[in-house]
Each structure stands twice: as C-alpha cells, then as structure tokens.
Design a protein around this motif. Structure first.
Motif, mmCIF file in Angstrom:
data_model
loop_
_atom_site.group_PDB
_atom_site.id
_atom_site.type_symbol
_atom_site.label_atom_id
_atom_site.label_comp_id
_atom_site.label_asym_id
_atom_site.label_seq_id
_atom_site.Cartn_x
_atom_site.Cartn_y
_atom_site.Cartn_z
ATOM 1 N N THR A 154 90.429 23.208 -9.018
ATOM 2 C CA THR A 154 91.352 23.544 -10.094
ATOM 3 C C THR A 154 92.656 22.774 -9.922
ATOM 4 N N GLU A 155 93.525 22.901 -10.918
ATOM 5 C CA GLU A 155 94.833 22.256 -10.838
ATOM 6 C C GLU A 155 95.638 22.814 -9.667
ATOM 7 N N ARG A 201 86.526 29.733 -14.360
ATOM 8 C CA ARG A 201 87.828 29.547 -14.981
ATOM 9 C C ARG A 201 88.917 30.246 -14.168
ATOM 10 N N CYS A 202 90.095 29.645 -14.174
ATOM 11 C CA CYS A 202 91.234 30.268 -13.518
ATOM 12 C C CYS A 202 92.147 30.889 -14.573
ATOM 13 N N ARG A 220 95.023 31.329 -17.057
ATOM 14 C CA ARG A 220 95.757 30.336 -17.833
ATOM 15 C C ARG A 220 97.180 30.814 -18.088
ATOM 16 N N GLU A 266 98.074 28.939 -23.262
ATOM 17 C CA GLU A 266 97.168 27.835 -22.919
ATOM 18 C C GLU A 266 95.723 28.224 -23.231
ATOM 19 N N VAL A 302 91.401 27.226 -23.314
ATOM 20 C CA VAL A 302 90.415 26.708 -22.362
ATOM 21 C C VAL A 302 90.448 25.190 -22.327
ATOM 22 N N GLU A 342 92.894 23.274 -22.608
ATOM 23 C CA GLU A 342 94.101 22.758 -21.963
ATOM 24 C C GLU A 342 94.054 22.927 -20.455
ATOM 25 N N GLU A 343 93.018 23.540 -19.952
ATOM 26 C CA GLU A 343 92.875 23.780 -18.515
ATOM 27 C C GLU A 343 92.298 22.535 -17.849
ATOM 28 N N LYS A 344 93.053 21.967 -16.932
ATOM 29 C CA LYS A 344 92.654 20.712 -16.293
ATOM 30 C C LYS A 344 92.098 20.963 -14.892
ATOM 31 N N CYS A 345 91.021 20.266 -14.571
ATOM 32 C CA CYS A 345 90.388 20.329 -13.255
ATOM 33 C C CYS A 345 90.275 18.903 -12.720
#
Length: 870
Positions: free
Chosen positions: A342-343, A395-396, A398, A402, A404, A406-409
C-alpha cells in the motif's frame, strides 16, 4: 479567423497535407548562428569570430566549463584540448573556399596559448557562457541535446579526474614506502608539495580524503542520472518519449565500482602511513559509497500496468546494473520476489534506514518469484516476471472523499545476495511506479485519471506517493497534449485555440482570451471529481472519451487536420454564420462522451443562414459507416471550413464502392446516410374502419404554453400504452429509413401541436420520462436510436401541463415508433374491441424534436416483425 490555422498548418501551397517530419536536433551553435551578429560581437574580443565560426558546435562538445583550477589534471587536459582545437581548425580551414590567411591565424593562436593553455580554456568558457545567455534572452530556452551533452561531459571529466587522483595516490604511497625503505626518493620529483607544507604522510591522507570526496561527488551524479531515468520512465506512462536503454548507466556504475576497489586497495596498502582514525573514516565512507551504488542500481526496467485489474495476467521485469560484477556466474542465482504494498507501506520502506525486514503483501500475487538471469552475452542481469496475476487486493482505509480509483499501490520487488569474500548479506528493494487496482472495467476511466495526474505532477525523490493537489494550467495543457498525441498516435498536437476551449470547459469560464487562463491553476477535483456544469460527467471522463474515439476511428482525419474538434457550439455559430451555404466543420460533442458531430450552414425558408448540428456519431456508428463516407453521402455538405471542397479534403478517406456484381454474382448492397430536416410532413387521412378507437390527448391549447431554450431540447420517447405517435415531431435520432412496398396510412395530427414548445430553465431528474401503464402496449419495430448513443443537450425541466400523473421510467426503456403498418392497425383494432369497456385510454406524452438533424441509414429491405423484448 484564429481557427483557420488549424486547417492550414499541415498543408503546402496547393492545400495538400504534408507528411510530418522528424524534429531536428538543434545544437547551441545552431541557435547562435541564427541570431544577429551585432548581439554577439562583444563575445569575440579575445577570440576571432571567423575562427569561432570554423569551430561550430564542436566547441560546445568539449569540457571547457568543467576545467576549473590549475592543478596537474587541469593543465594536462588544457594542453590536450589546445592540440585538438588546432587540429579541428586546420581541418576546417583546408575546406574549399577558405583562405590561406586562416592557417596563419591558427598558427599564431597555437603559439600564443602554447605556454598557457589554461588561458584558452578560460576564454572558451567565457564565450560559451555568453552564447548561452544570449540564446536564453532570444529563445527562452536551451536545446535539450545541449543539456544532455553537458551532463555527460561533467561526469566524464569527473571520472577522468578520479582516475588521475588515484594515480597520484599510488605514486605518493609508493614514494613513501620507498623512502621508508631507502630514505633516498624525493617526493618533490613525483608530485607537488602541499601548499600548507605538511609532511608526506599528511599529504597522502589529504589526497585520499579528497579523492574519496570526489568519488562521492561522481556517485551523486550517477544517482541523479538514475532518478532522471526513473522520472522519464514515469512520464513515458503519459506518452513522453523515453530512451529506456540502461547501458550507459550500467557503464557509469561499473566505472565507479572500479574506482572504489582501487581506492580501497590504496587505503589498505597505506597501512601505517595513515592514522587509525583516518583510515577507519576512509573505509567507512568507501563502504557507504559501494552500498549506495549497489542498492540504487536495482531498477524496475519493465513496469507493471499502472491500471491493474484483478484476475488478469501481467508482466514486469527488474534489472541489477551491478549484477554482472557481483553475481558473476554462480551455480544458483538469487530469487527475486514481487509483492503488493500500500501507499503507507511504501512510505515506511522509503523512510527505513538501511535494509528493512520483509513487508506483508496487501494483495495475493501468483507466480511472484523468478531467479536472476544473465542476458545479452552475460552483460545484463535481469529477472522477468512473465505470468504475474493479482488474485485479490486488500483495501486500506481511504482518506475523506477518496474513492477506490484514487487509492494508489505499488509492486515491491526484493532480493538478497551475498557480497564479497566476507559474504555480507545485501538486500535489494525496488518499488514500481504507483498503480491503481480495479476489479471492474467501469473503474478504468477514473483509475487512468489518477495515474495520469500522478505521472505528470509528481516530483523526484518524493515521499510515496505524494502529489500536488493543484497545478498550473500551462502544465495541464502540456500533459493533455502529450497524452493526446501518444494515445492517438499522431504528430499533430493540440493548438492554443484548443486549449482555450478546454480551459473554458474545465473552469466554466467563457473568457475569450488565452491569456486569461495562463496564470490560473487547476485542481484535482476540477480535473476528475467535480461534475461539469449541466453535464453528467467530469472533465477527464469527457476528454478520455474524445481520446478513445479519435484513436479508434479518427486518427487519419485528425492527422490531416480535417477536424477542428475542440470548439464550442457558440464559437461554431460565429464562424459559420457568414459562410456560404453548405460550409461545414467537425467538432467533438460538448455534451456527450465520445461523440463527433458535423455543424453546417443551411438556409431557412426566409433565406437567413442557420447552423445545424447533426446528431453526434459514436465509435460504434463510425464502425458501421466511416466518417468520410457519411460526409460523402450528404449532398448538402459542400466545403470544409473555411473554403476547401469536401471531395478534395476527404477523397483519401472515402471507401471504394463496388460497381456491378461481385465474384459470386451478387449485386452489392450499400448503406447510405441521410439527414431529415425539421419540415412538416404530409399527413393524409388514413384509410381505416370507423371502429378505430379515438385517442383523447387531453391537451388544451392553454396547457401548451412552453418555451424552447436555444441550447437544450428535450428527448421524449412515447410509451407503448396504446400510443400511436405523430410523425410531425419525430425525434431525429440515428434510425433505419424503411421503404415500404405500399402507401402507409398516417393518423391526422391536431393542428395545435405544431406550435408546441417546451420550457427548459430548470434541470430535471436525469434519464426520467413520464409514461402510462403498459398493460395494452403494442409491439414496435427496431428502435430508431442506437442504444449506446445519448442525445446531446437533452434535459427536461418540469412536467408538461396536461400530462396525467404516471410513473417515471428510464428514457431508454421505450424507443420511438415507426409509422404503423396495415397489420399493426388491424391488430390494434382487434385489441381495441377486446378491451373496450375495461378502461379508457389516458393522455399520452408527445414525441419531441431533437437538437440535431436526424441521421438515417437507408436500406432497401428490413424485417419489420415486432421485437417481443419491447
């Protein structure tokens, strides 16, 4: 007009489109030679201008600017460069047209600077600095090739200086050892005595410390070049040109490792000549250099897809630049592992000092371990993952609003190997570019927006994966242009007039000056979170639709500059109102995603010019019949704006049509497009029995006081509940024009319906229509509207007076009806008799006109049987 350049830029004097030429690489001297001589005269006081002209761009390819100082290395380099300068001038002077006096000037030059070549270096350095300053004032930029050449010269000079320093250290150490053994060798005969007068041992320590410092400086140049390579790789995700060849970087890393081993050997050989503290410090600094080089040379050479869908195979690859040096040919190569992080985990990895422990994968990846391999004659150490597959993602949490998408990995590649004879374990880790994981194709568009923004506006050496929330509009224009050219595959980019329209759209500002937007900034929310005013989509969703349409169907048209494209309806009206009848242009639909429309001039009954926009064509429409053939079908289209005959402009885009029978003896069938105008159709009295039930539309004249907004016209489809539509107000959608074998009867239309208009000063619930219960709905032929095409600028503000209350349904549930056939009427009569006495028919909504001319595909035969699915 400003937009005429859109159509003229890619044409020669005959109006024929030119093939795009490759951009020429311009040198600094190439720009200097274009400037007026009087602006540069003051630069050539100490060096004649005619000799500078003979040197040309050779001068800027020498390291004059990096020879600062008067030590032995600089003196040796200056002498070498003086000899090379004289040889180059003599070779140029012998060319035809050059006088013998030039050779005399060259000989004089050599004799003047032979005694002090550093003076010539200083003169050339001053000339180049003056030329750079003049070019910046004139052209506002220096050639990119000049920057790259200067960077290469800087590193190569630093590397030569390092080698020279290592040689000096070796000479000094050997002299000290010989002096210690015999006490007869003079150090002054080997190297200069330090200015501070310190002893020989202190001189050696100082020289080694300076050399290690220069190694650290050269290492910083390599690390900076690696960061630039990574940044270019990320920009390539948006379409920027990218030289992915890592050979030069590998050679630089290997050359510094060679220097490291030589210095390590010198420090070890110095032994008692160095104080223990000094020796320990030098060893520690050298080890730090090596470890940084090793860990930084582990790169993701082949990035995984930045929009990654679960349950979809993908590939990725890593390369270890120093692998051939440190791994050699072991019996078993180390394994490289790929894990999803994850980010937050990526940030923790970047902040960890030294090699950290393994991280927990946030997604399940199969086939995620492969060994290193020696490729390319053993000079390339790589690991290629050919069958990676992300089975699922965890998923972490948000932040705020934000989504889904926009969630960066990222994918973390890691490996461990043993370094040196002491078997020191070294852990290598490399993060991929940020990616967005999706589970459904409808998330692709928004995921691409996240990646586009991150690729374009992230900084080097950032904290993963921080990116600015607001950027200058000029940078956004560069990004959109880069993406458009790369995605479409064309050399014809966007023009200033295009950017003006895009700025008006994203800022909801109708300013007509390009300068009004130059200093404005655009936010991520404006780019792909906020819905455009009066629309149902964001700016990026609309722009991506244009990209997809142009790439799939319009690449050649755009490359030939036949499409203006990015222009508003209001501007089209201003352009075309004063043009002759039949003048047309092509523009992207402003209110539909992925549509292109034809705007053309027609004459009304009173002779006044009117601008008509044909219903936009989607990619599906253009796959049925191409844009060029559709334009050829419409006789009312005559000249492409401003005055180019359509056949001359589009002839190369027409499809060859077969004449006569084909090889199997069949007569070819051809699809043609027509556009129906807003003209009243004749309504003859139908020949039908008196038992046909009467239809009370319950619309008094007072209830029809409605207005029509100039930009928005509703699209209302009649429901099936015993409704037989009037065809005076037939919507102009994409339809099939049926040529019946008999005269079809038409129902009479009440006269008061011809004056109807609708109010559109308020928005209505999107995609809703008022309809009646469907108990007595009759079947209808195929729908007139292609199911994936939405009518442009359609919205309903309020309920029309006189319409009974009913149930709101989707506007695509019932298609408009074709004129009833004789069989339909007979069936209706029988159903009416069977249903008489059960319930009366309610008032029906009327079909309304579309803002576009109706494009019709005509065919000679069509199955008119009802579709039971309606």
């Amino acid at each position: 007009m400003a937009l005429q350049c859109l159509l003229k830029e890619g044409e020669d004097s005959r109006g024929v489109a030119k093939m795009p030429s490759k951009p020429q690489i311009m040198s600094l001297w190439g720009l200097v030679s274009q400037m007026p001589p009087e602006k540069l005269q003051r630069l050539y006081v100490d060096f004649p201008h005619h000799l500078r002209h003979l040197l040309g761009d050779w001068l800027e390819n020498q390291p004059w600017e990096f020879l600062v100082g008067s030590d032995a290395f600089c003196c040796n380099m200056a002498s070498t460069l003086l000899s090379a300068t004289v040889q180059h001038l003599q070779a140029s002077a012998r060319k035809p047209g050059e006088g013998s006096t030039i050779l005399q000037h060259i000989n004089t030059l050599e004799s003047i600077y032979q005694r002090d070549p550093l003076k010539l270096v200083a003169i050339f350095r001053q000339i180049l600095q003056g030329e750079k300053k003049a070019v910046m004032e004139q052209f506002r930029h220096l050639p990119m090739s000049f920057h790259w050449k200067q960077e290469e010269l800087k590193f190569n000079t630093a590397l030569q200086r390092l080698r020279h320093r290592v040689g000096e250290s070796r000479l000094l150490r050997e002299a000290l050892q010989q002096k210690a053994e015999a006490g007869q060798v003079s150090l002054h005969s080997l190297i200069e005595t330090p200015a501070n007068g310190t002893g020989s041992s202190e001189a050696l320590a100082t020289l080694l410390q300076e050399t290690v410092g220069e190694l650290e400086t050269a290492q910083a140049l390599v690390l900076k070049r690696i960061q630039i390579w990574k940044r270019q790789q990320q920009l390539a995700g948006n379409g920027a040109p990218f030289d992915e060849n890592l050979t030069q970087l590998q050679e630089r890393c290997e050359s510094l490792v060679d220097i490291y081993f030589q210095l390590q050997q010198e420090v070890g050989a110095a032994g008692g000549e160095l104080e223990p503290k000094t020796r320990a410090t030098l060893i520690s600094r050298l080890d730090e250099v090596l470890q940084t080089l090793v860990t930084s040379s582990f790169l993701v050479e082949k990035q995984p897809p930045q929009v990654l869908k679960t349950q979809t195979k993908f590939q990725a690859g890593v390369r270890f630049l120093l692998g051939p040096r440190f791994l050699g040919t072991p019996a078993k190569f180390p394994l490289v592992r790929a894990d999803m992080v994850t980010e937050k985990q990526a940030r923790e990895l970047s902040s960890t000092q030294g090699p950290g422990a393994g991280v927990e994968s946030t997604g399940e990846i199969t086939n995620n371990t492969v060994p290193f391999e020696n490729m390319g004659s053993g000079n390339c150490c790589s690991a290629l993952f050919k069958n990676l597959l992300l089975k699922k993602i965890k998923r972490c949490e948000r932040k705020g609003t934000e989504s889904v998408t926009e969630e960066k990995c990222a994918v973390l590649f890691s490996t461990t190997f043993m370094l040196g004879p002491n078997k020191l374990p070294i852990q290598l880790q490399a993060l991929s570019l940020p990616l967005v994981v999706i589970v459904h194709g409808n998330q692709d568009n928004n995921a691409k927006a996240t990646i586009l923004w991150d690729n374009a506006f992230s900084e080097m050496d950032r904290v993963p994966f921080v990116v600015a929330e607001r950027v200058p509009w000029e940078k956004m224009c560069e990004t959109l242009n880069l993406k458009f050219m790369a995605e479409v595959g064309t050399n014809q980019g966007l023009l200033p007039e295009h950017f003006l329209f895009l700025a008006q759209k994203i800022f909801n500002d109708n300013s007509l000056s390009i300068e009004a937007f130059q200093h404005r900034s655009v936010s991520w929310s404006q780019f792909n979170k906020e819905i455009l005013l009066g629309r149902g989509f964001t700016f990026w969703q609309w722009f991506d639709g244009v990209l997809d349409l142009t790439k799939r169907c319009l690449k050649s048209y755009w490359s030939d500059r036949l499409i203006i494209g990015f222009i508003s309806k209001q501007y089209v009206t201003n352009l075309l109102l004063n043009e002759p009848d039949g003048t047309f242009l092509l523009r992207f639909s402003d209110s539909e995603i992925g549509g292109i429309t034809i705007a053309h001039v027609i004459r009304g009954q009173d002779g006044s010019p009117q601008i008509e926009n044909i219903q936009p064509f989607s990619a599906k429409d253009l796959s049925i019949r191409s844009l060029g053939d559709r334009i050829r079908d419409l006789a009312q289209l005559k000249n492409l704006y401003p005055k180019k005959p359509k056949d001359e402009a589009f002839r190369s885009h027409y499809k060859h049509e077969q004449i006569g029978k084909d090889g199997r003896g069949y007569v070819p069938a051809t699809i043609k497009m027509t556009v129906e105008r807003d003209q009243p159709l004749s309504t003859p009295e139908p020949q039908m029995p008196t038992m046909v039930p009467s239809y009370d539309l319950r619309m008094a004249p007072d209830s029809m006081n409605m207005q029509l907004s100039p930009d928005m016209v509703p699209q209302v489809y009649p429901p099936h509940s015993h409704s037989i539509p009037s065809f005076q107000a037939l919507p102009r959608e994409e339809s099939v024009n049926v040529l019946p074998a008999f005269q079809e009867p038409r129902l009479p239309m009440p006269s008061n319906l011809n004056q109807m208009s609708l109010p559109f000063d308020q928005p209505h619930p999107q995609g809703l229509l008022l309809c009646q219960p469907q108990e007595h709905a009759i079947s209808s032929p195929e729908p007139l509207l292609c199911p994936d095409v939405t009518m442009e600028d359609s919205c309903l503000s309020q309920q029309v007076g006189g319409f009974p209350q009913g149930t709101w349904v989707g506007d695509d549930m019932f298609p408009p009806l074709l004129p009833p056939t004789e069989q339909d009427l007979t069936k209706l009569i029988l159903e009416g008799q069977a249903e008489s006495g059960r319930e009366s028919l309610g008032a029906q909504p009327l079909p309304q006109p579309s803002p576009y001319g109706q494009s019709v595909i005509s065919m000679s035969h069509l199955d008119l049987r009802p579709n039971p699915s309606w």
